[in-house]
Design a protein around this motif. Structure first.
Motif, PDB file in Angstrom:
ATOM      1  N   SER A 178      24.272 151.511  -1.305  1.00  0.00           N
ATOM      2  CA  SER A 178      24.431 152.146   0.007  1.00  0.00           C
ATOM      3  C   SER A 178      23.859 153.562  -0.018  1.00  0.00           C
ATOM      4  O   SER A 178      23.329 154.043   0.987  1.00  0.00           O
ATOM      5  CB  SER A 178      25.898 152.118   0.465  1.00  0.00           C
ATOM      6  N   GLU A 181      20.243 153.213   0.592  1.00  0.00           N
ATOM      7  CA  GLU A 181      20.016 152.969   2.015  1.00  0.00           C
ATOM      8  C   GLU A 181      19.936 154.308   2.777  1.00  0.00           C
ATOM      9  O   GLU A 181      18.979 154.567   3.510  1.00  0.00           O
ATOM     10  CB  GLU A 181      21.174 152.096   2.541  1.00  0.00           C
ATOM     11  N   LYS A 184      16.909 156.376   1.928  1.00  0.00           N
ATOM     12  CA  LYS A 184      15.699 155.868   2.587  1.00  0.00           C
ATOM     13  C   LYS A 184      15.628 156.407   4.029  1.00  0.00           C
ATOM     14  O   LYS A 184      14.589 156.911   4.460  1.00  0.00           O
ATOM     15  CB  LYS A 184      15.721 154.351   2.579  1.00  0.00           C
ATOM     16  N   GLN A 222      14.839 156.207  -4.024  1.00  0.00           N
ATOM     17  CA  GLN A 222      15.751 155.090  -4.292  1.00  0.00           C
ATOM     18  C   GLN A 222      15.734 154.759  -5.769  1.00  0.00           C
ATOM     19  O   GLN A 222      14.778 155.045  -6.477  1.00  0.00           O
ATOM     20  CB  GLN A 222      15.313 153.871  -3.489  1.00  0.00           C
ATOM     21  N   THR A 236      18.300 148.025  -1.709  1.00  0.00           N
ATOM     22  CA  THR A 236      19.662 147.862  -1.207  1.00  0.00           C
ATOM     23  C   THR A 236      20.227 146.508  -1.598  1.00  0.00           C
ATOM     24  O   THR A 236      21.347 146.150  -1.239  1.00  0.00           O
ATOM     25  CB  THR A 236      19.676 147.980   0.319  1.00  0.00           C
TER      26      THR A 236
END
Lengths: 455, 439
Positions: A178, A181, A184, A222, A236
């Motif tokens: 998460s 996410e 990003k 990420q 993710t």
């Protein structure tokens, strides 16, 4: 004139942002995982004929000072160190139950048991000594059982720990997913990801203590994670793990929930636990079983060839419990009548009541029972096993801890907040602000002078 | 290099923890008195210490058995002393009968005295310790010596196996005795169990350097003496005539090789003698060649044949044929008393007078046994002392491996304490040094 005020204003803005950054650094001086931030500024200017006229300053970025190579090295050391620590802890607990301060451990129990047979040889009719034989045998059996229990309890605890650790790993993977996410989204919206990266690094740091991980960082910030080529987190997408318990071979391993592919864990807390459960504890158990079996067989071989004081029946001294094939018990016939302890060799003529068999059992102390070791030597070897492993592990733990400390200190050199430095920056920004304010004041005076002409 | 507050703090905590851990260890060493208490302290030293403890336990085991053996031997010695006292009294009674008894009343009184002394002697022969009867061999539950109610003679019911105790590594000593050896001056085990056995024996003699028989009939008294003599042989043939008049075929030959003992010679001959029903032994300086259950047929031992084929009989170097026939079993203590009682009854003063010497011989015979027990006791004392010395040395070594050296540990503790205090002082000082103080 207007430009002057604008330039001054931009200087005051930057100094203010600088003070904010510094104050944020100082505020987070003790926050775990926080990396210090620095203002990145650029001069503003416009082209005027062949000259560039300065138009002030602007903040282009608030950058985070971080070296990901050091982070990766820390993850690696975390895996190694926590692997060693778990093993150390386990062996330290085992050692505490293998070796007592009183010294009444397996070696002394076995030795006393055999030596009491020597006393019986010297005094085959004595009921006191016969009782002592039973008592010493029971104490030896108790010691064998306690050792068995401490190994199997340790294994049981390990299995439970592994189960809960796998749960923690899955939760961490989801947390990092998460964070990936959010990072990003922030990246796409060109917002600062500094705080998120700090959190993400902290999470991976925690996770790296549990298992062997390969960490890959994408340009957007990420993190992808894999274990020996098997992906467990991609962007993710999380591939969760579960604990597979193979009851037939009495082994545990960790697999991917989807597809059931096995992952090879050989570092971190999980790696240590799995290795202890699957290999090292069973090895200890089998050594102990071999030893008790040998003692039983050797004593029984002699005991069955002898006779007790009541009749000429041949009896074994030890038997195995029906429900637990590794547990020794004393022959019930001997327990109910100590006269059935066979001290006498019936084949010796004119020597009824002799103690030759008892002497031969006592002499077992000098035979090479297992791997060239005499019984007591093997017992000493066995009870020292956890301590010997622990001793070697402790040296490694020390070494790895120093290496990790060094890496952490290197990380601090890059990312850590230095109060003196921040305070100097504070003075610097404060003075820059005051300087700009002074120019603003001068500009105001200039305006006033100009206005007074018009009056 | 950038040093942050965190770096200083981490470094401080690391060192302070190390110091604390070391102080904890030292404190434990001092409090427990042991620097090695578990394998992880030092695996090698720990194992070594445990092996030493095992050796100490082993020595303690030997010491316990030596004490048991000594108790038994003490009782044996005491009983034999009683036997001697009894024999002295019997001898003086017999002497009194020979010299002073003139009427049947005094003969009867002395006879009754002897009868009661006989019972006392039987009681001494039935002496017991915790293991059972000392003169009855191993593990006998019934009295080894009883007076037969019909004949009145003393019967031996004991076994001839001794209770043997391990008192040192691979060293066992016999603590119970076969009372028959005390009772009879020349007791022979085999003859006792096979009364019809017949034996012929040769007495070995000492030779001088030239191989001539030494003057006088000095018999070998030890295996060493025979061993020394055997060095001169290459091979030796034993010449015997079997009870059916035949000679063994093939001949009985023993090839001597260096370092062979008499026992080697005997076992080499016995391998060949065994199928013929003949057995060779060496007892108290005599080589016996025995044949079991031959009845009146005699086994004759002619001697040894040397390399040159000469048969040596009377002048055979080292071995002289001494006698063939029944073996003299010496004097039996209880039989002698019975005989004296009979003689007192018949008032046979001549026969009684002849018995005085017999009792003298019996007294010296039992004294020899007491001396042997005394020697064994001495040996046990020596062994006990040896074990005690070993234990002291082992304990000293053990202590060196595992015990805390207080002087060293306390000085280490002081050093660590100083380091600890300095770290604290310098840390508080350093942590207070900051730009904040100057703003």
């Amino acid at each position: 004139m207007k430009t002057l005020l604008e330039i001054t204003k931009s200087g005051m803005d930057v100094a203010q942002r600088g003070l904010e950054t510094t104050s944020n650094n100082i505020a987070n001086v003790n926050t775990e995982g926080y990396s210090r931030q620095r203002l990145v500024t650029n001069p503003l200017f416009s082209r005027n004929g062949q000259f560039f006229d300065g138009l002030g300053v602007r903040v282009t970025d608030v950058e985070q000072l971080r070296d990901f190579r050091i982070n990766n090295a820390i993850y690696q050391k975390n895996q190694e160190l926590s692997y060693l620590k778990i093993k150390s802890n386990t062996y330290s607990q085992l050692e505490a139950s293998f070796i007592t301060n009183s010294g009444n451990d397996l070696d002394s129990r076995v030795s006393t048991f055999l030596s009491t047979f020597g006393d019986l040889a010297a005094n085959p009719a004595s009921l006191d000594i016969r009782n002592k034989v039973i008592n010493d045998a029971e104490q030896m059996i108790d010691t064998f059982n306690n050792l068995h229990n401490s190994i199997s309890n340790q294994r049981k605890t390990i299995a439970e720990d592994v189960e809960s650790l796998v749960g923690i790993v899955n939760k961490q993977l989801n947390d990092i997913a998460s964070l990936n996410e959010q990072i990003k989204q922030f990246y796409v919206n060109k917002r600062s990801t500094n705080g998120l990266i700090d959190k993400q690094t902290l999470k991976v740091n925690e996770l790296s203590k549990l298992l062997n991980l390969d960490v890959h960082r994408t340009q957007e910030g990420q993190i992808d994670l894999s274990i020996k080529g098997i992906s467990v987190l991609s962007g993710t997408k999380v591939h969760e793990l579960y604990l597979a318990n193979d009851t037939s071979s009495d082994q545990i391993n960790v697999r991917l929930t989807q597809g059931g592919q096995g992952v090879d864990l050989d570092e971190g807390e999980l790696g240590a636990y799995i290795q202890l459960f699957n290999n090292e504890m069973p090895d200890l158990e089998s050594d102990l079983n071999d030893f008790s079996t040998q003692i039983m067989q050797q004593v029984n071989n002699l005991h069955t060839s002898g006779v007790g004081r009541n009749d000429s029946a041949s009896r074994s001294f030890f038997e195995l419990e029906d429900t637990n094939p590794n547990k020794l018990i004393i022959n019930q016939e001997i327990l109910s009548d100590i006269g059935n302890i066979a001290a006498e060799d019936p084949n010796e003529v004119n020597a009824s009541g002799n103690g030759f068999i008892a002497q031969q059992i006592a002499d077992l102390k000098d035979i090479e029972l297992l791997n060239g070791y005499k019984p007591t030597e093997f017992a000493i070897q066995f009870i020292s096993e956890p301590g010997t492993k622990l001793h070697a592990l402790q040296n490694n733990v020390e070494l790895r801890t120093s290496e990790l400390d060094l890496l952490k200190s290197q990380d601090q050199q890059v990312s850590g907040v230095n109060m003196d430095e921040e305070l100097s920056k504070m003075i610097q920004y404060q003075q820059a602000y005051q300087g700009a304010a002074k120019i603003m004041q001068s500009a105001q005076l200039m305006y006033q002078s100009l206005m007074s002409i018009l009056d | 290099m950038r040093i942050t507050q965190q770096t200083i703090f981490d470094g401080f905590m690391k060192h302070i923890n190390e110091n604390r851990a070391e102080m904890h260890d030292l404190q434990q060493d001092i409090a427990s008195g042991k620097k090695i208490s578990k394998a992880s302290d030092d695996p090698l030293k720990f194992k070594r210490a445990r092996l030493l403890q095992e050796q100490i336990r082993e020595k303690e085991g030997y010491q316990n058995r030596i004490n048991t053996a000594r108790n038994t031997l003490d009782i044996a010695e005491q009983s034999l002393q009683e036997v001697i006292n009894g024999l002295i009294e019997i001898k003086s009674n017999v002497t009194r009968a020979v010299n002073g008894a003139h009427d049947s009343a005094s003969f009867t009184a002395i006879k009754q005295e002897l009868e009661s002394l006989k019972e006392e002697l039987v009681a001494s022969f039935n002496a017991k310790d915790v293991n059972g009867y000392i003169f009855g061999g191993v593990g006998n539950d019934s009295q080894p010596y009883t007076i037969d109610s019909n004949s009145g003679s003393v019967v031996s019911n004991g076994s001839n196996n001794s209770l043997s105790l391990e008192v040192d590594n691979n060293l066992s000593i016999d603590v119970t005795q076969d009372g028959n050896f005390v009772r009879t001056t020349k007791y022979d085990d085999d003859l006792a169990s096979n009364p019809s056995s017949y034996r012929s024996y040769l007495t070995p003699r000492l030779l001088d350097d030239q191989g001539n028989t030494a003057t006088g009939d000095t018999a070998f008294t030890s295996l060493e003496a025979v061993d020394n003599y055997l060095e001169g042989f290459d091979n030796l043939e034993l010449d015997i005539t079997l009870p059916d008049g035949s000679s063994p075929n093939p001949a009985l030959v023993y090839n001597y090789s260096n370092n062979d003992t008499v026992n080697d010679m005997i076992s080499a001959f016995n391998t060949q003698l065994d199928p013929l029903g003949v057995n060779m032994t060496f007892e108290n300086g005599t080589v016996f060649v025995k044949s079991q259950n031959m009845g009146t047929n005699q086994l004759s031992v002619n001697g040894f044949v040397d390399n040159g084929g000469n048969v040596f009989t009377t002048n055979f170097p080292a071995f002289t044929q001494q006698a063939s026939g029944e073996v003299d079993q010496g004097i039996d203590l209880f039989d002698s008393i019975d005989e004296a009682i009979v003689n007192l009854e018949s008032q046979n003063v001549d026969a009684l007078s002849a018995q005085i010497d017999q009792f003298g011989e019996l007294i010296s015979h039992v004294t020899t046994h007491i001396t042997e027990i005394g020697l064994t006791n001495n040996r046990l004392n020596f062994l006990e002392e040896k074990h005690e010395n070993s234990k002291i040395l082992l304990n000293a070594e053990l202590s060196g491996w595992v015990d805390t050296d207080y002087a060293e540990t306390v000085s280490k503790l002081q050093r660590t304490e100083i380091a600890f205090q300095s770290a604290m002082t310098i840390h508080t000082k350093m942590f207070n040094e900051s730009l904040i103080n100057y703003l």
